[in-house]
Design a protein around this motif. Structure first.
Motif, PDB file in Angstrom:
ATOM      1  N   ASN A  72       0.891  -1.312   0.113  1.00  9.62           N
ATOM      2  CA  ASN A  72       0.202   0.076  -0.190  1.00  9.62           C
ATOM      3  C   ASN A  72       0.913   1.221   0.063  1.00  9.62           C
ATOM      4  N   ALA A  73       0.639   2.124  -0.893  1.00 10.24           N
ATOM      5  CA  ALA A  73       1.103   3.387  -0.738  1.00 10.24           C
ATOM      6  C   ALA A  73       0.268   4.675  -1.181  1.00 10.24           C
ATOM      7  N   PRO A  74      -0.377   5.065  -0.001  1.00 17.58           N
ATOM      8  CA  PRO A  74       0.240   5.310   1.286  1.00 17.58           C
ATOM      9  C   PRO A  74      -0.315   4.195   2.043  1.00 17.58           C
ATOM     10  N   PHE A  75       0.518   3.780   3.136  1.00 20.79           N
ATOM     11  CA  PHE A  75       0.007   2.666   4.218  1.00 20.79           C
ATOM     12  C   PHE A  75      -0.634   3.288   5.404  1.00 20.79           C
ATOM     13  N   ALA A  76      -0.278   4.798   5.539  1.00 20.39           N
ATOM     14  CA  ALA A  76      -0.979   5.409   6.755  1.00 20.39           C
ATOM     15  C   ALA A  76      -2.160   6.084   6.548  1.00 20.39           C
ATOM     16  N   PRO A  77      -3.059   6.011   7.304  1.00 23.00           N
ATOM     17  CA  PRO A  77      -4.277   6.789   7.313  1.00 23.00           C
ATOM     18  C   PRO A  77      -4.064   8.187   7.480  1.00 23.00           C
ATOM     19  N   GLY A  78      -4.593   8.854   6.450  1.00 21.66           N
ATOM     20  CA  GLY A  78      -4.517  10.363   6.362  1.00 21.66           C
ATOM     21  C   GLY A  78      -3.554  10.816   5.405  1.00 21.66           C
ATOM     22  N   SER A  79      -2.691   9.855   4.862  1.00 18.83           N
ATOM     23  CA  SER A  79      -1.645  10.305   3.951  1.00 18.83           C
ATOM     24  C   SER A  79      -2.241   9.909   2.479  1.00 18.83           C
ATOM     25  N   THR A  80      -1.522  10.513   1.476  1.00 21.68           N
ATOM     26  CA  THR A  80      -1.961  10.584   0.056  1.00 21.68           C
ATOM     27  C   THR A  80      -0.719   9.899  -0.529  1.00 21.68           C
ATOM     28  N   PRO A  81      -1.062   9.615  -1.940  1.00 23.80           N
ATOM     29  CA  PRO A  81       0.122   9.271  -2.620  1.00 23.80           C
ATOM     30  C   PRO A  81       1.165  10.227  -2.961  1.00 23.80           C
ATOM     31  N   GLU A  82       0.780  11.524  -2.773  1.00 24.65           N
ATOM     32  CA  GLU A  82       1.715  12.438  -3.040  1.00 24.65           C
ATOM     33  C   GLU A  82       2.946  12.619  -1.835  1.00 24.65           C
ATOM     34  N   ASP A  83       2.322  12.150  -0.693  1.00 25.84           N
ATOM     35  CA  ASP A  83       3.191  12.054   0.328  1.00 25.84           C
ATOM     36  C   ASP A  83       4.267  10.915   0.428  1.00 25.84           C
ATOM     37  N   CYS A  84       4.074  10.078  -0.719  1.00 25.00           N
ATOM     38  CA  CYS A  84       5.143   9.024  -0.595  1.00 25.00           C
ATOM     39  C   CYS A  84       6.213   9.056  -1.885  1.00 25.00           C
ATOM     40  N   THR A  85       7.366   8.651  -1.431  1.00 28.21           N
ATOM     41  CA  THR A  85       8.326   8.216  -2.534  1.00 28.21           C
ATOM     42  C   THR A  85       9.004   6.991  -2.234  1.00 28.21           C
ATOM     43  N   PHE A  86       9.686   6.378  -2.893  1.00 28.84           N
ATOM     44  CA  PHE A  86      10.225   5.088  -2.791  1.00 28.84           C
ATOM     45  C   PHE A  86      11.599   5.012  -3.770  1.00 28.84           C
ATOM     46  N   THR A  87      12.371   4.050  -3.077  1.00 33.16           N
ATOM     47  CA  THR A  87      13.812   3.680  -3.653  1.00 33.16           C
ATOM     48  C   THR A  87      13.846   2.189  -3.799  1.00 33.16           C
ATOM     49  N   LEU A  88      14.522   1.714  -4.865  1.00 30.22           N
ATOM     50  CA  LEU A  88      14.626   0.398  -5.129  1.00 30.22           C
ATOM     51  C   LEU A  88      16.057   0.108  -5.792  1.00 30.22           C
ATOM     52  N   THR A  89      16.765  -1.024  -5.211  1.00 31.45           N
ATOM     53  CA  THR A  89      17.913  -1.267  -5.527  1.00 31.45           C
ATOM     54  C   THR A  89      18.333  -1.833  -6.709  1.00 31.45           C
ATOM     55  N   ILE A  90      17.687  -1.215  -8.000  1.00 31.83           N
ATOM     56  CA  ILE A  90      17.941  -1.799  -9.278  1.00 31.83           C
ATOM     57  C   ILE A  90      19.140  -1.415  -9.974  1.00 31.83           C
ATOM     58  N   GLY A  91      19.551  -2.071 -11.108  1.00 33.62           N
ATOM     59  CA  GLY A  91      20.921  -1.775 -11.769  1.00 33.62           C
ATOM     60  C   GLY A  91      20.538  -1.465 -13.277  1.00 33.62           C
ATOM     61  N   GLU A  92      20.238  -2.310 -14.092  1.00 39.06           N
ATOM     62  CA  GLU A  92      19.551  -1.721 -15.423  1.00 39.06           C
ATOM     63  C   GLU A  92      18.454  -2.508 -15.736  1.00 39.06           C
ATOM     64  N   ARG A  93      17.636  -2.089 -16.716  1.00 39.71           N
ATOM     65  CA  ARG A  93      16.321  -2.384 -17.181  1.00 39.71           C
ATOM     66  C   ARG A  93      16.501  -3.292 -18.288  1.00 39.71           C
ATOM     67  N   TRP A  94      15.899  -4.459 -18.108  1.00 40.87           N
ATOM     68  CA  TRP A  94      15.622  -5.331 -19.282  1.00 40.87           C
ATOM     69  C   TRP A  94      14.626  -4.872 -20.253  1.00 40.87           C
ATOM     70  N   GLU A  95      14.929  -5.128 -21.530  1.00 43.03           N
ATOM     71  CA  GLU A  95      14.056  -4.571 -22.528  1.00 43.03           C
ATOM     72  C   GLU A  95      12.944  -5.856 -22.794  1.00 43.03           C
ATOM     73  N   LEU A  96      11.747  -5.465 -22.926  1.00 45.80           N
ATOM     74  CA  LEU A  96      10.764  -6.763 -22.846  1.00 45.80           C
ATOM     75  C   LEU A  96      10.049  -6.430 -24.323  1.00 45.80           C
ATOM     76  N   SER A  97       9.640  -7.591 -25.056  1.00 38.15           N
ATOM     77  CA  SER A  97       8.876  -7.703 -26.114  1.00 38.15           C
ATOM     78  C   SER A  97       7.684  -7.093 -25.911  1.00 38.15           C
ATOM     79  N   ASP A  98       6.925  -7.319 -27.077  1.00 38.76           N
ATOM     80  CA  ASP A  98       5.388  -6.689 -26.966  1.00 38.76           C
ATOM     81  C   ASP A  98       4.851  -7.928 -26.343  1.00 38.76           C
ATOM     82  N   ARG A  99       5.333  -9.064 -26.120  1.00 43.01           N
ATOM     83  CA  ARG A  99       4.755 -10.161 -25.337  1.00 43.01           C
ATOM     84  C   ARG A  99       5.161 -10.077 -23.761  1.00 43.01           C
ATOM     85  N   SER A 100       5.827  -9.028 -23.523  1.00 44.83           N
ATOM     86  CA  SER A 100       6.396  -8.737 -22.006  1.00 44.83           C
ATOM     87  C   SER A 100       7.372  -9.793 -21.711  1.00 44.83           C
ATOM     88  N   LEU A 101       8.274 -10.423 -22.669  1.00 42.11           N
ATOM     89  CA  LEU A 101       9.417 -11.420 -22.501  1.00 42.11           C
ATOM     90  C   LEU A 101      10.610 -10.663 -22.848  1.00 42.11           C
TER      91      LEU A 101
END
Length: 329
Positions: free
Chosen positions: A183-212
């Motif tokens: 849930n984003a947000p996970f707290a009552p009274g908060s909005t999506p605009e209150d939330c930011t996230f980070t993720l330990t990614i490196g590179e993005r894989w290219e996906l085909s039109d079949r999502s492979l």
């Protein structure tokens, strides 16, 4: 003793509940051992997307978009087919639009509760599903093996331990992930605009039109660079994206910060998970799914080396295991 572990329905479904201090969690064994709720009852935080009372049938029909579903194997497989050590595996094509098999067999199959209880340091539940010649999944994965999940609660939050045990006399393809629905947000009274996230990614894989995956990698967009460091809203664009996992400071994690309350939900997963998927249901503004995966989507059909795809071959008698944690800082 501040911990509890007990059986009590989650609305209409059998569930095992864990409690410790402000935290509570619920697992529904007969629906894929899904950890369907993780909450801070003192502050009213609901960290995972839960079905409401009138959404139980909707949940059972689409278990993937609630709680923490187990994916084995995770994500998509071309025409539902792949070959491993000379044996061809054929899974049902359950995503007709792409012609792929999607998300495996364990997220909605019944699991068995092995044990639950309370110790001096935690409340816990242990669950398993064993595949053998008598199990329905054996026709697709003709191996003898057991998946186990153990969830525990204490003052530091929720700990997940997962293992795959090869109980047969042949190697098995070990491919696992989790469609963790935050849930984003996970707290009552908060909005999506209150939330930011980070993720330990490196590179993005290219996906085909079949999502492979095509095997190629794409340069990160400026917004994706902010996912790596600095933070950005989980709804900056429609995401159904696949990335390599690159631990930062020794940790492989998603961190979701609610700036209104000054709290961060940390989803710290093992560095054994070499890939991430991330999906936000077309910018739902309600929840998003940072999905740790052991392997690349469609990994057995890839020509890339196992070291890069994360594809694991589990030998007879072998055990693969890992832990992940959800907590607040």
């Amino acid at each position: 003793m501040q911990g509890q572990a007990f059986e009590q329905p989650f609305y209409t479904e059998k569930a095992v509940w864990l409690k410790w201090g402000p935290y509570e969690a619920a697992v529904v064994p007969e629906i894929g051992a899904n950890l369907i709720a993780f909450r801070d009852t003192v502050n009213g935080y609901a960290f995972l997307r839960e079905p409401k009372a009138d959404e139980i049938e909707q949940f059972k029909a689409n278990t993937i978009v609630y709680g923490i579903p187990v994916l084995f194997p995770p994500n998509r497989y071309d025409d539902g087919k792949f070959t491993f050590q000379g044996r061809e595996y054929t899974f049902p094509v359950n995503e007709p639009a792409s012609g792929n098999h999607l998300h495996g067999f364990f997220h909605d199959t019944p699991w068995t509760v092995e044990d639950y209880g309370v110790t001096k340091t935690e409340s816990y539940v242990s669950l398993k599903v064993t595949v053998d010649e008598q199990h329905a999944i054996y026709r697709y994965l003709p191996h003898r093996f057991t998946l186990r999940l153990r969830y525990s609660l204490n003052e530091t939050g929720l700990l997940q331990h997962v293992s795959v045990h090869n109980e047969g006399n042949e190697d098995i393809p070990c491919m696992i992930g989790f469609h963790t629905t935050v849930n984003a947000p996970f707290a009552p009274g908060s909005t999506p605009e209150d939330c930011t996230f980070t993720l330990t990614i490196g590179e993005r894989w290219e996906l085909s039109d079949r999502s492979l995956p095509t095997g190629k990698k794409l340069p990160l967009l400026p917004e994706e660079e902010r996912m790596k460091s600095g933070g950005i809203t989980p709804y900056w664009g429609a995401m159904d994206n696949h990335y390599t996992a690159v631990p930062q400071n020794g940790r492989n994690a998603m961190e979701l910060t609610d700036h209104r309350i000054g709290k961060t939900l940390v989803y710290d997963v093992s560095s054994a998970y070499k890939q991430w998927m991330i999906w936000n249901n077309n910018m739902s503004n309600q929840y998003f799914c940072p999905e740790p995966q052991l392997n690349l989507v469609n990994a057995p059909n890839s020509s890339l080396p196992a070291e890069e795809t994360g594809f694991v071959t589990l030998e007879p008698g072998g055990i693969w295991e890992s832990t992940s944690r959800l907590y607040v800082k």
